[in-house]
Design a protein around this motif. Structure first.
Motif, PDB file in Angstrom:
ATOM      1  N   PRO A 183      33.574  17.235  50.587  1.00 31.55           N
ATOM      2  CA  PRO A 183      33.149  18.462  49.891  1.00 31.55           C
ATOM      3  C   PRO A 183      34.040  18.717  48.679  1.00 31.55           C
ATOM      4  CG  PRO A 183      33.475  18.834  52.256  1.00 31.55           C
ATOM      5  CD  PRO A 183      34.088  17.513  51.935  1.00 31.55           C
ATOM      6  N   VAL A 184      33.428  18.887  47.534  1.00 30.60           N
ATOM      7  CA  VAL A 184      34.150  19.234  46.304  1.00 30.60           C
ATOM      8  C   VAL A 184      33.376  20.374  45.651  1.00 30.60           C
ATOM      9  CG1 VAL A 184      34.939  18.481  44.037  1.00 30.60           C
ATOM     10  CG2 VAL A 184      35.044  16.897  45.981  1.00 30.60           C
ATOM     11  N   ASN A 185      33.976  21.565  45.706  1.00 30.31           N
ATOM     12  CA  ASN A 185      33.284  22.765  45.241  1.00 30.31           C
ATOM     13  C   ASN A 185      31.955  22.910  45.982  1.00 30.31           C
ATOM     14  OD1 ASN A 185      35.452  23.257  43.508  1.00 30.31           O
ATOM     15  ND2 ASN A 185      34.508  22.131  41.819  1.00 30.31           N
ATOM     16  N   HIS A 186      30.831  22.913  45.281  1.00 32.55           N
ATOM     17  CA  HIS A 186      29.546  23.122  45.956  1.00 32.55           C
ATOM     18  C   HIS A 186      28.798  21.821  46.184  1.00 32.55           C
ATOM     19  CE1 HIS A 186      28.743  23.119  41.611  1.00 32.55           C
ATOM     20  NE2 HIS A 186      27.553  22.628  41.910  1.00 32.55           N
ATOM     21  N   ARG A 187      29.469  20.680  46.048  1.00 27.93           N
ATOM     22  CA  ARG A 187      28.818  19.380  46.198  1.00 27.93           C
ATOM     23  C   ARG A 187      29.493  18.550  47.277  1.00 27.93           C
ATOM     24  NH1 ARG A 187      29.020  15.585  43.261  1.00 27.93           N
ATOM     25  NH2 ARG A 187      27.144  14.725  44.187  1.00 27.93           N
ATOM     26  N   ILE A 188      28.797  17.463  47.660  1.00 26.89           N
ATOM     27  CA  ILE A 188      29.351  16.476  48.571  1.00 26.89           C
ATOM     28  C   ILE A 188      29.398  15.147  47.818  1.00 26.89           C
ATOM     29  CG2 ILE A 188      29.067  15.218  50.740  1.00 26.89           C
ATOM     30  CD1 ILE A 188      29.703  18.114  51.195  1.00 26.89           C
ATOM     31  N   VAL A 189      30.585  14.569  47.698  1.00 25.01           N
ATOM     32  CA  VAL A 189      30.740  13.278  47.022  1.00 25.01           C
ATOM     33  C   VAL A 189      30.624  12.175  48.070  1.00 25.01           C
ATOM     34  CG1 VAL A 189      32.226  11.857  45.564  1.00 25.01           C
ATOM     35  CG2 VAL A 189      32.246  14.352  45.326  1.00 25.01           C
ATOM     36  N   ILE A 218      32.332   7.778  43.859  1.00 27.59           N
ATOM     37  CA  ILE A 218      31.110   6.971  43.827  1.00 27.59           C
ATOM     38  C   ILE A 218      29.947   7.762  44.399  1.00 27.59           C
ATOM     39  CG2 ILE A 218      30.004   4.829  44.602  1.00 27.59           C
ATOM     40  CD1 ILE A 218      32.874   3.703  44.973  1.00 27.59           C
ATOM     41  N   GLU A 219      28.845   7.773  43.668  1.00 24.94           N
ATOM     42  CA  GLU A 219      27.591   8.345  44.158  1.00 24.94           C
ATOM     43  C   GLU A 219      26.617   7.204  44.429  1.00 24.94           C
ATOM     44  OE1 GLU A 219      27.079  11.386  44.931  1.00 24.94           O
ATOM     45  OE2 GLU A 219      28.846  12.310  44.023  1.00 24.94           O
ATOM     46  N   ALA A 220      26.051   7.180  45.626  1.00 20.02           N
ATOM     47  CA  ALA A 220      25.108   6.120  46.008  1.00 20.02           C
ATOM     48  C   ALA A 220      23.677   6.636  45.947  1.00 20.02           C
ATOM     49  CB  ALA A 220      25.424   5.626  47.419  1.00 20.02           C
ATOM     50  N   LYS A 221      22.814   5.884  45.290  1.00 23.90           N
ATOM     51  CA  LYS A 221      21.406   6.258  45.171  1.00 23.90           C
ATOM     52  C   LYS A 221      20.547   5.006  45.241  1.00 23.90           C
ATOM     53  CE  LYS A 221      21.068  10.770  44.551  1.00 23.90           C
ATOM     54  NZ  LYS A 221      22.367  11.057  45.202  1.00 23.90           N
ATOM     55  N   LEU A 222      19.328   5.169  45.765  1.00 27.79           N
ATOM     56  CA  LEU A 222      18.399   4.045  45.840  1.00 27.79           C
ATOM     57  C   LEU A 222      17.663   3.851  44.516  1.00 27.79           C
ATOM     58  CD1 LEU A 222      16.877   4.543  49.407  1.00 27.79           C
ATOM     59  CD2 LEU A 222      18.751   3.041  48.718  1.00 27.79           C
ATOM     60  N   VAL A 223      17.022   4.916  44.019  1.00 23.31           N
ATOM     61  CA  VAL A 223      16.226   4.779  42.793  1.00 23.31           C
ATOM     62  C   VAL A 223      16.433   5.915  41.790  1.00 23.31           C
ATOM     63  CG1 VAL A 223      14.414   3.393  43.880  1.00 23.31           C
ATOM     64  CG2 VAL A 223      14.236   5.885  43.906  1.00 23.31           C
ATOM     65  N   GLU A 275      19.436  11.492  38.569  1.00 21.96           N
ATOM     66  CA  GLU A 275      20.109  12.436  39.465  1.00 21.96           C
ATOM     67  C   GLU A 275      21.523  11.949  39.775  1.00 21.96           C
ATOM     68  OE1 GLU A 275      19.732  13.853  44.121  1.00 21.96           O
ATOM     69  OE2 GLU A 275      17.878  13.481  42.982  1.00 21.96           O
ATOM     70  N   ALA A 276      21.648  10.654  40.040  1.00 19.98           N
ATOM     71  CA  ALA A 276      22.962  10.083  40.334  1.00 19.98           C
ATOM     72  C   ALA A 276      23.890  10.185  39.132  1.00 19.98           C
ATOM     73  CB  ALA A 276      22.809   8.625  40.756  1.00 19.98           C
ATOM     74  N   LEU A 277      23.359   9.955  37.935  1.00 13.37           N
ATOM     75  CA  LEU A 277      24.166  10.052  36.719  1.00 13.37           C
ATOM     76  C   LEU A 277      24.689  11.468  36.538  1.00 13.37           C
ATOM     77  CD1 LEU A 277      25.269   8.854  34.105  1.00 13.37           C
ATOM     78  CD2 LEU A 277      23.040   9.274  33.047  1.00 13.37           C
ATOM     79  N   ASP A 278      23.843  12.463  36.759  1.00 13.84           N
ATOM     80  CA  ASP A 278      24.269  13.859  36.634  1.00 13.84           C
ATOM     81  C   ASP A 278      25.385  14.179  37.637  1.00 13.84           C
ATOM     82  OD1 ASP A 278      22.396  14.238  34.654  1.00 13.84           O
ATOM     83  OD2 ASP A 278      20.913  15.181  35.968  1.00 13.84           O
ATOM     84  N   GLN A 279      25.238  13.695  38.862  1.00 12.50           N
ATOM     85  CA  GLN A 279      26.261  13.937  39.882  1.00 12.50           C
ATOM     86  C   GLN A 279      27.572  13.252  39.512  1.00 12.50           C
ATOM     87  OE1 GLN A 279      24.216  12.481  43.346  1.00 12.50           O
ATOM     88  NE2 GLN A 279      23.199  14.434  43.753  1.00 12.50           N
ATOM     89  N   ALA A 280      27.473  12.033  38.998  1.00 10.35           N
ATOM     90  CA  ALA A 280      28.671  11.287  38.620  1.00 10.35           C
ATOM     91  C   ALA A 280      29.390  11.935  37.445  1.00 10.35           C
ATOM     92  CB  ALA A 280      28.298   9.842  38.289  1.00 10.35           C
ATOM     93  N   VAL A 281      28.642  12.489  36.516  1.00 17.21           N
ATOM     94  CA  VAL A 281      29.253  13.208  35.396  1.00 17.21           C
ATOM     95  C   VAL A 281      30.020  14.426  35.913  1.00 17.21           C
ATOM     96  CG1 VAL A 281      28.759  14.634  33.366  1.00 17.21           C
ATOM     97  CG2 VAL A 281      27.631  12.416  33.643  1.00 17.21           C
ATOM     98  N   TYR A 282      29.452  15.121  36.897  1.00 16.26           N
ATOM     99  CA  TYR A 282      30.154  16.260  37.495  1.00 16.26           C
ATOM    100  C   TYR A 282      31.478  15.819  38.115  1.00 16.26           C
ATOM    101  CZ  TYR A 282      31.191  20.301  40.403  1.00 16.26           C
ATOM    102  OH  TYR A 282      31.826  21.381  40.977  1.00 16.26           O
ATOM    103  N   ASN A 283      31.485  14.637  38.720  1.00 14.30           N
ATOM    104  CA  ASN A 283      32.700  14.141  39.371  1.00 14.30           C
ATOM    105  C   ASN A 283      33.831  13.877  38.390  1.00 14.30           C
ATOM    106  OD1 ASN A 283      31.394  14.297  41.819  1.00 14.30           O
ATOM    107  ND2 ASN A 283      30.900  12.120  41.923  1.00 14.30           N
ATOM    108  N   LEU A 284      33.523  13.791  37.101  1.00  8.00           N
ATOM    109  CA  LEU A 284      34.572  13.625  36.100  1.00  8.00           C
ATOM    110  C   LEU A 284      35.438  14.868  35.975  1.00  8.00           C
ATOM    111  CD1 LEU A 284      32.681  11.736  33.240  1.00  8.00           C
ATOM    112  CD2 LEU A 284      34.362  10.789  34.836  1.00  8.00           C
ATOM    113  N   SER A 328      34.476   7.418  37.626  1.00  6.22           N
ATOM    114  CA  SER A 328      33.287   7.866  38.346  1.00  6.22           C
ATOM    115  C   SER A 328      32.195   6.807  38.219  1.00  6.22           C
ATOM    116  CB  SER A 328      32.809   9.204  37.776  1.00  6.22           C
ATOM    117  OG  SER A 328      31.707   9.700  38.515  1.00  6.22           O
ATOM    118  N   TYR A 329      31.607   6.437  39.371  1.00  9.52           N
ATOM    119  CA  TYR A 329      30.614   5.378  39.422  1.00  9.52           C
ATOM    120  C   TYR A 329      29.324   5.863  40.078  1.00  9.52           C
ATOM    121  CZ  TYR A 329      33.819   1.467  38.322  1.00  9.52           C
ATOM    122  OH  TYR A 329      34.681   0.584  37.714  1.00  9.52           O
TER     123      TYR A 329
END
Length: 237
Positions: A36-42, A140-145, A149-158, A164-165
């Motif tokens: 858990p990081v703020n309101h997200r789950i990494v 790292i954010e894992a996504k199938l397709v 959405e994954a890119l947006d989450q990874a940018v937040y992780n910066l 961030s991957y």
């Protein structure tokens, strides 16, 4: 696609961590899943750690860190980014709080618990617990397709991560213009196959645009979890 669920990629990425951390494989490697990081789950994080076993197993540090609430942890985290010490005047500017209130609300408690020490009339530094510190943090954010959405989450992780991957199913075919979006955002991209192969498609530069409050707090939480042996951060065996 080679995977039915995103979580199926996580064990493979963990087993191939040297692909991401090839410069630090001689260090202790800390790992966390669904952090858990703020309101997200990494999804997954790695962090090379330089720390001696005496500090990691210090029961006094463990008891002291467990006694702090989140507000106190947030202030204590400042000392991790000022290893040589920080003045009460500098703390006052960072916290936008009068020195006397800082002493009453935080410093006196930290001194009592031996988590900080006074090194001059107006300057304080952390004690040995803060040597449990990451060389860097990889998120790292894992996504199938759903790459966008994954890119947006990874940018937040910066906000807190040094690197961030996004990890995608190898069956996902990336057009050059999509890869370019990851490069423009300084987000790493990797593909994962069912035969336990991880391929780095783009390796990002070290992040320099983090949010200071998140950067320091997540490192303090990592340190606390490792010393207190909490459930989120642990070591790769």
């Amino acid at each position: 696609m080679e995977f039915a669920l995103e979580m199926e990629m996580i064990p493979i990425i963990k087993s191939q961590y040297e692909t991401l951390l090839n410069k630090e494989v001689d260090s202790l490697i800390a790992v966390a899943e669904e952090l858990p990081v703020n309101h997200r789950i990494v999804d997954l994080l790695f962090a090379p750690i330089h720390a001696d076993t005496n500090t990691l197993n210090n029961n006094d540090y463990k008891r002291s860190l467990k006694k702090l609430n989140m507000s106190q942890l947030d202030v204590l985290a400042i000392f991790m980014t000022h290893q040589k010490g920080i003045s009460i005047q500098r703390l006052s500017k960072i916290l936008r709080m009068k020195p006397e209130r800082i002493k009453d609300s935080y410093l006196n408690r930290f001194l009592e618990l031996e988590l900080v020490q006074r090194i001059s009339k107006y300057t304080y530094s952390s004690t040995g617990w803060s040597t449990v510190s990451p060389t860097y943090v990889v998120a790292i954010e894992a996504k199938l397709v759903k790459w966008q959405e994954a890119l947006d989450q990874a940018v937040y992780n910066l906000n807190f991560a040094d690197y961030s991957y996004v990890a995608m199913d190898q069956g996902m075919q990336f057009k050059p213009e999509i890869v370019q979006k990851f490069m423009d955002a300084n987000i790493g991209l990797m593909s994962v196959s069912a035969n336990s192969t991880v391929t780095i498609l783009f390796e990002p530069k070290k992040n320099k645009s983090y949010k200071y409050s998140d950067f320091r707090l997540q490192r303090l939480r990592l340190c606390r979890d490792l010393i207190c042996q909490n459930s989120k951060w642990g070591f790769i065996q």
